[in-house]
Design an enzyme around this catalytic site. Structure first.
Site, PDB file in Angstrom:
ATOM      1  N   VAL A  37       0.865  -1.173   0.000  1.00  0.00           N
ATOM      2  CA  VAL A  37       0.000   0.000   0.000  1.00  0.00           C
ATOM      3  C   VAL A  37       0.908   1.231   0.000  1.00  0.00           C
ATOM      4  CG1 VAL A  37      -1.822   1.268   1.202  1.00  0.00           C
ATOM      5  CG2 VAL A  37      -1.767  -1.227   1.331  1.00  0.00           C
ATOM      6  N   CYS A  38       0.542   2.228  -0.800  1.00  0.00           N
ATOM      7  CA  CYS A  38       1.240   3.508  -0.800  1.00  0.00           C
ATOM      8  C   CYS A  38       2.725   3.312  -1.165  1.00  0.00           C
ATOM      9  CB  CYS A  38       1.059   4.176   0.558  1.00  0.00           C
ATOM     10  SG  CYS A  38       1.400   5.946   0.612  1.00  0.00           S
ATOM     11  N   THR A  39       3.637   3.897  -0.387  1.00  0.00           N
ATOM     12  CA  THR A  39       5.067   3.769  -0.693  1.00  0.00           C
ATOM     13  C   THR A  39       5.617   2.402  -0.319  1.00  0.00           C
ATOM     14  OG1 THR A  39       5.667   4.763   1.436  1.00  0.00           O
ATOM     15  CG2 THR A  39       5.483   6.250  -0.463  1.00  0.00           C
TER      16      THR A  39
END
Length: 260
Positions: free
Chosen positions: A147-149
């Site tokens: 998720v995300c970075t």
């Protein structure tokens, strides 16, 4: 939820509790009957899901998908970190307990790597022991996700080479220029057994899609309803591709100011 007539007396705390308890009792009876009727049916174990925590991770990146995936039939969700114990989030206001250390476990059906602020992401992509553990676990997973970075962490571990992936919108140039990954601006992107999600809230979308892949669309739809995930935000400003430059700048300032 209980329904109360507008014309009747306002419910007191006692009547609210009594009504809720009655509903729970009826539900319990129904469940008991269902259990008895299927007592001889074999119980199939669900997926073992590991969520990696590290100092500075973003709380919803981990807990949002956990809220969905932990409700899959038979699922077991484990928070794991380099060392057992509380792990601080990017704002420093919260800590989430890691039940296991990476030395304790190296097999999961599903691995999820959340994202973080700049400090957490930078330190994690430079952490050789964590990257090696991710590679080791990935060899045996059914699904490896981020998720995300968290996608930058997967890329640093060498798992996204030659693949398409998504990430937090502000990190897309870094993902492409440093790791040679083809960035796709979608809520989640599947490439083989790897699924990457965009920033923070996109982890919920990814978790529902993952639930559908593992347990079928009907179960995933029921989970979405059970969690009442029906986004209707007050503003239409969550898509970076449509956002004005000044709003992007302010968004990044707010993030930076909130992180430790």
């Amino acid at each position: 939820m209980s329904h109360f007539s507008k014309s009747g007396p306002a419910p007191t705390r006692r009547t609210l509790l009594r009504t809720t308890a009655a509903g729970a009792a009826l539900t319990t009876v129904g469940l008991a009957g269902s259990t008895a009727a299927h007592a001889t049916s074999p119980v199939r174990p669900g997926p073992r899901i590991g969520i990696l925590l590290y100092d500075g991770f973003s709380v919803l990146d981990a807990t949002g998908p956990a809220e969905v995936l932990s409700r899959l039939p038979g699922a077991e969700v484990t928070m794991v970190a380099q060392r057992r114990g509380p792990v601080r989030t990017d704002t420093g206001d919260l800590r989430v307990m890691a039940e296991r250390s990476i030395a304790d476990v190296d097999r999961f059906d599903v691995l999820l790597v959340p994202g973080a602020g700049a400090r957490g992401t930078t330190s994690t992509i430079a952490n050789r022991s964590l990257l090696e553990w991710i590679r080791k676990v990935h060899r045996h997973t059914r699904w490896t996700t981020s998720v995300c970075t968290g996608s930058l962490v997967l890329a640093a571990a060498g798992l996204l080479e030659g693949r398409k992936a998504t990430t937090y919108w502000a990190s897309a140039p870094y993902l492409e220029s440093v790791y040679g990954v083809t960035y796709v601006p979608e809520r989640y992107v599947r490439s083989g057994k790897i699924i990457t999600a965009a920033g923070v809230s996109a982890g919920l979308d990814m978790a529902l899609q993952l639930s559908a892949l593992m347990a079928g669309d009907t179960t995933a739809q029921a989970l979405q309803l059970a969690l009442e995930y029906d986004p209707q935000p007050p503003f239409d400003s969550g898509n970076a591709a449509e956002a004005e430059p000044w709003l992007k700048e302010l968004a990044l300032q707010l993030l930076a100011q909130s992180q430790v």
